[in-house]
Design a protein around this motif. Structure first.
Motif, PDB file in Angstrom:
ATOM      1  N   ARG A  95       0.849  -1.196   0.000  1.00 17.36           N
ATOM      2  CA  ARG A  95       0.000   0.000   0.000  1.00 17.36           C
ATOM      3  C   ARG A  95       0.877   1.236   0.000  1.00 17.36           C
ATOM      4  O   ARG A  95       1.907   1.288   0.670  1.00 17.36           O
ATOM      5  CB  ARG A  95      -0.898   0.022   1.246  1.00 17.36           C
ATOM      6  CG  ARG A  95      -2.096  -0.916   1.162  1.00 17.36           C
ATOM      7  CD  ARG A  95      -3.091  -0.656   2.288  1.00 17.36           C
ATOM      8  NE  ARG A  95      -2.546  -1.038   3.589  1.00 17.36           N
ATOM      9  CZ  ARG A  95      -2.702  -2.246   4.143  1.00 17.36           C
ATOM     10  NH1 ARG A  95      -3.380  -3.187   3.520  1.00 17.36           N
ATOM     11  NH2 ARG A  95      -2.169  -2.507   5.311  1.00 17.36           N
ATOM     12  N   TYR A  96       0.462   2.225  -0.797  1.00 12.21           N
ATOM     13  CA  TYR A  96       1.046   3.567  -0.714  1.00 12.21           C
ATOM     14  C   TYR A  96      -0.069   4.461  -0.187  1.00 12.21           C
ATOM     15  O   TYR A  96      -0.971   4.804  -0.946  1.00 12.21           O
ATOM     16  CB  TYR A  96       1.488   4.078  -2.082  1.00 12.21           C
ATOM     17  CG  TYR A  96       2.472   3.190  -2.828  1.00 12.21           C
ATOM     18  CD1 TYR A  96       3.845   3.276  -2.590  1.00 12.21           C
ATOM     19  CD2 TYR A  96       2.027   2.291  -3.794  1.00 12.21           C
ATOM     20  CE1 TYR A  96       4.741   2.487  -3.297  1.00 12.21           C
ATOM     21  CE2 TYR A  96       2.915   1.501  -4.500  1.00 12.21           C
ATOM     22  CZ  TYR A  96       4.271   1.598  -4.245  1.00 12.21           C
ATOM     23  OH  TYR A  96       5.152   0.823  -4.951  1.00 12.21           O
ATOM     24  N   GLY A  97      -0.056   4.793   1.087  1.00  9.99           N
ATOM     25  CA  GLY A  97      -1.171   5.553   1.640  1.00  9.99           C
ATOM     26  C   GLY A  97      -2.465   4.792   1.422  1.00  9.99           C
ATOM     27  O   GLY A  97      -2.586   3.636   1.848  1.00  9.99           O
ATOM     28  N   SER A 121      -0.935  -0.736 -17.323  1.00 11.57           N
ATOM     29  CA  SER A 121      -0.174   0.224 -16.525  1.00 11.57           C
ATOM     30  C   SER A 121      -0.903   0.493 -15.204  1.00 11.57           C
ATOM     31  O   SER A 121      -2.117   0.644 -15.184  1.00 11.57           O
ATOM     32  CB  SER A 121      -0.027   1.516 -17.336  1.00 11.57           C
ATOM     33  OG  SER A 121       0.868   2.361 -16.671  1.00 11.57           O
ATOM     34  N   GLY A 122      -0.154   0.481 -14.121  1.00 14.09           N
ATOM     35  CA  GLY A 122      -0.729   0.771 -12.812  1.00 14.09           C
ATOM     36  C   GLY A 122      -1.297  -0.436 -12.089  1.00 14.09           C
ATOM     37  O   GLY A 122      -1.837  -0.298 -10.988  1.00 14.09           O
ATOM     38  N   CYS A 123      -1.166  -1.654 -12.666  1.00 13.08           N
ATOM     39  CA  CYS A 123      -1.789  -2.835 -12.042  1.00 13.08           C
ATOM     40  C   CYS A 123      -0.941  -3.422 -10.915  1.00 13.08           C
ATOM     41  O   CYS A 123      -1.401  -4.296 -10.195  1.00 13.08           O
ATOM     42  CB  CYS A 123      -2.087  -3.903 -13.087  1.00 13.08           C
ATOM     43  SG  CYS A 123      -0.621  -4.722 -13.727  1.00 13.08           S
ATOM     44  N   GLY A 124       0.303  -2.940 -10.765  1.00 11.89           N
ATOM     45  CA  GLY A 124       1.116  -3.391  -9.632  1.00 11.89           C
ATOM     46  C   GLY A 124       2.351  -4.206  -9.991  1.00 11.89           C
ATOM     47  O   GLY A 124       3.012  -4.750  -9.110  1.00 11.89           O
ATOM     48  N   LYS A 125       2.702  -4.263 -11.284  1.00 15.75           N
ATOM     49  CA  LYS A 125       3.844  -5.072 -11.728  1.00 15.75           C
ATOM     50  C   LYS A 125       5.159  -4.572 -11.109  1.00 15.75           C
ATOM     51  O   LYS A 125       5.913  -5.337 -10.530  1.00 15.75           O
ATOM     52  CB  LYS A 125       3.958  -5.058 -13.263  1.00 15.75           C
ATOM     53  CG  LYS A 125       2.706  -5.515 -13.992  1.00 15.75           C
ATOM     54  CD  LYS A 125       2.900  -5.509 -15.501  1.00 15.75           C
ATOM     55  CE  LYS A 125       3.182  -4.131 -16.097  1.00 15.75           C
ATOM     56  NZ  LYS A 125       2.069  -3.178 -15.978  1.00 15.75           N
ATOM     57  N   SER A 126       5.416  -3.264 -11.282  1.00 16.58           N
ATOM     58  CA  SER A 126       6.688  -2.714 -10.776  1.00 16.58           C
ATOM     59  C   SER A 126       6.778  -2.824  -9.262  1.00 16.58           C
ATOM     60  O   SER A 126       7.848  -3.126  -8.726  1.00 16.58           O
ATOM     61  CB  SER A 126       6.844  -1.243 -11.167  1.00 16.58           C
ATOM     62  OG  SER A 126       7.012  -1.125 -12.537  1.00 16.58           O
ATOM     63  N   SER A 127       5.678  -2.573  -8.597  1.00 14.92           N
ATOM     64  CA  SER A 127       5.695  -2.682  -7.131  1.00 14.92           C
ATOM     65  C   SER A 127       6.045  -4.103  -6.705  1.00 14.92           C
ATOM     66  O   SER A 127       6.831  -4.306  -5.770  1.00 14.92           O
ATOM     67  CB  SER A 127       4.337  -2.281  -6.554  1.00 14.92           C
ATOM     68  OG  SER A 127       4.070  -0.922  -6.824  1.00 14.92           O
ATOM     69  N   THR A 128       5.480  -5.093  -7.392  1.00 18.12           N
ATOM     70  CA  THR A 128       5.786  -6.490  -7.080  1.00 18.12           C
ATOM     71  C   THR A 128       7.274  -6.773  -7.282  1.00 18.12           C
ATOM     72  O   THR A 128       7.948  -7.323  -6.405  1.00 18.12           O
ATOM     73  CB  THR A 128       4.938  -7.430  -7.975  1.00 18.12           C
ATOM     74  OG1 THR A 128       3.561  -7.157  -7.735  1.00 18.12           O
ATOM     75  CG2 THR A 128       5.229  -8.887  -7.678  1.00 18.12           C
TER      76      THR A 128
HETATM   77  P1  ADP Z   1       2.728  -1.034 -12.954  1.00 21.41           P
HETATM   78  O1  ADP Z   1       4.165  -1.384 -12.812  1.00 21.41           O
HETATM   79  O2  ADP Z   1       1.874  -2.209 -13.282  1.00 21.41           O
HETATM   80  O3  ADP Z   1       2.516   0.118 -13.892  1.00 21.41           O
HETATM   81  P2  ADP Z   1       2.971   0.081 -10.290  1.00 21.41           P
HETATM   82  O4  ADP Z   1       3.393  -1.003  -9.358  1.00 21.41           O
HETATM   83  O5  ADP Z   1       4.006   1.030 -10.774  1.00 21.41           O
HETATM   84  O6  ADP Z   1       2.190  -0.586 -11.511  1.00 21.41           O
HETATM   85  O7  ADP Z   1       1.822   0.920  -9.610  1.00 21.41           O
HETATM   86  C1  ADP Z   1       0.690   0.329  -8.974  1.00 21.41           C
HETATM   87  C2  ADP Z   1      -0.116   1.419  -8.318  1.00 21.41           C
HETATM   88  O8  ADP Z   1       0.621   1.982  -7.252  1.00 21.41           O
HETATM   89  C3  ADP Z   1      -0.470   2.588  -9.220  1.00 21.41           C
HETATM   90  O9  ADP Z   1      -1.750   3.058  -8.832  1.00 21.41           O
HETATM   91  C4  ADP Z   1       0.616   3.611  -8.925  1.00 21.41           C
HETATM   92  O10 ADP Z   1       0.159   4.915  -9.164  1.00 21.41           O
HETATM   93  C5  ADP Z   1       0.837   3.365  -7.451  1.00 21.41           C
HETATM   94  N1  ADP Z   1       2.219   3.669  -7.047  1.00 21.41           N
HETATM   95  C6  ADP Z   1       3.345   3.085  -7.509  1.00 21.41           C
HETATM   96  N2  ADP Z   1       4.433   3.582  -6.911  1.00 21.41           N
HETATM   97  C7  ADP Z   1       3.971   4.510  -6.035  1.00 21.41           C
HETATM   98  C8  ADP Z   1       4.599   5.367  -5.100  1.00 21.41           C
HETATM   99  N3  ADP Z   1       5.928   5.381  -4.948  1.00 21.41           N
HETATM  100  N4  ADP Z   1       3.819   6.181  -4.367  1.00 21.41           N
HETATM  101  C9  ADP Z   1       2.482   6.164  -4.508  1.00 21.41           C
HETATM  102  N5  ADP Z   1       1.825   5.376  -5.358  1.00 21.41           N
HETATM  103  C10 ADP Z   1       2.555   4.551  -6.121  1.00 21.41           C
END
Ligand code: ADP
Ligand code: ADP
Length: 225
Positions: A12-14, A38-45
């Motif tokens: 979670r981000y906030g 885009s935005g589905c959570g790939k990079s975060s994972t």
């Molecule tokens: P993807 O890689 O699939 O594009 P991300 O993991 O980058 O997805 O992002 C998933 C969600 O988390 C999006 O809604 C993005 O805006 C949010 N998000 C990613 N990084 C941050 C961050 N550092 N702070 C706040 N929100 C973030």
């Protein structure tokens, strides 16, 4: 077990839930492609597995050990980024050897190791050059060597081929599959391309809205011949 397990992994981000209660087992040596809008959570994972982002809840087990609290360098993972991010003032050899220097490995030893890795990615003749003297595809090979020098069990790739022209992209796919065979390590590769996933993946994971929507062999998922 000899695998990577994501257990109830949550970020979670906030108020934003980027990754929600992800559960998945990846067998060692598998080439995984991670797809989704885009935005589905790939990079975060990916960043949580690499240790560049903290885990809000859940665990990441590599060979049965929870690595989620360990520093990036102590996890047995390595990440290669979209923009390669080579140090412009360092030679190719010193770029590749960089993380060994950080770990206090002596110069002679890290140069031998760097040259072995440059050999592996077919870049040995370029060891003394600087990144701006290389093509995009060559820089990418150097970035691969730099990620691999730590001998990771899991290599994480965030859209590594998106900056390359179509010809180089296809060549790098072949290289990545060769490295998978030779090294036997696990690959987790974020991509937007179905064709890329078809060419590379043993397993595809499709994320949507912070969860895994589907997973399985690419041919089954994409209805390919
Ligand atoms: P993807 O890689 O699939 O594009 P991300 O993991 O980058 O997805 O992002 C998933 C969600 O988390 C999006 O809604 C993005 O805006 C949010 N998000 C990613 N990084 C941050 C961050 N550092 N702070 C706040 N929100 C973030
Ligand atoms: P990608 O599209 O490759 O997932 P982004 O451009 O979404 O990458 O994110 C790049 C950087 O911006 C990341 O470090 C990510 O954490 C951060 N970021 C993404 N979305 C947000 C957001 N909504 N708020 C703050 N930072 C974000």
């Amino acid at each position: 077990a000899n695998d990577l397990e994501l257990f109830r992994l949550t970020k979670r981000y906030g108020d934003t839930v980027a990754v929600r209660d992800l559960n998945h087992l990846i067998a060692a040596g598998t080439y995984v492609c991670l797809l989704g809008p885009s935005g589905c959570g790939k990079s975060s994972t990916l960043r949580m597995i690499a240790g560049h982002e903290s885990v809000t809840e859940g665990a990441i087990l590599l060979e049965g050990v929870d690595i989620s609290g360990l520093p990036p360098a102590g996890r047995g993972t390595a990440m290669m980024f979209q923009n390669y991010a080579l140090f412009p003032h360092l030679t190719v050899r010193d770029n590749v050897a960089f993380s060994l220097k950080m770990r206090g490995v002596a110069k002679a030893k890290r140069h031998v190791r760097a040259d072995e890795l440059l050999e592996l990615v077919d870049m040995a003749p370029y060891a003394a050059r600087r990144p701006d003297q290389l093509s995009g595809g060559q820089q990418q090979r150097v970035a691969l060597a730099r990620a691999l020098i730590t001998q990771p069990k899991v290599l994480l790739l965030d859209e590594p081929l998106s900056a390359l022209d179509p010809f180089l992209r296809v060549r790098m796919r072949v290289e990545l599959k060769r490295l998978q065979r030779e090294l036997g390590i696990t690959f987790i590769h974020v991509t937007h391309g179905q064709d890329e996933a078809l060419a590379l993946a043993d397993e595809v994971i499709v994320m949507n809205n912070a969860v895994i929507e589907q997973s399985g062999p690419p041919r089954a998922l994409f209805n390919a011949p």
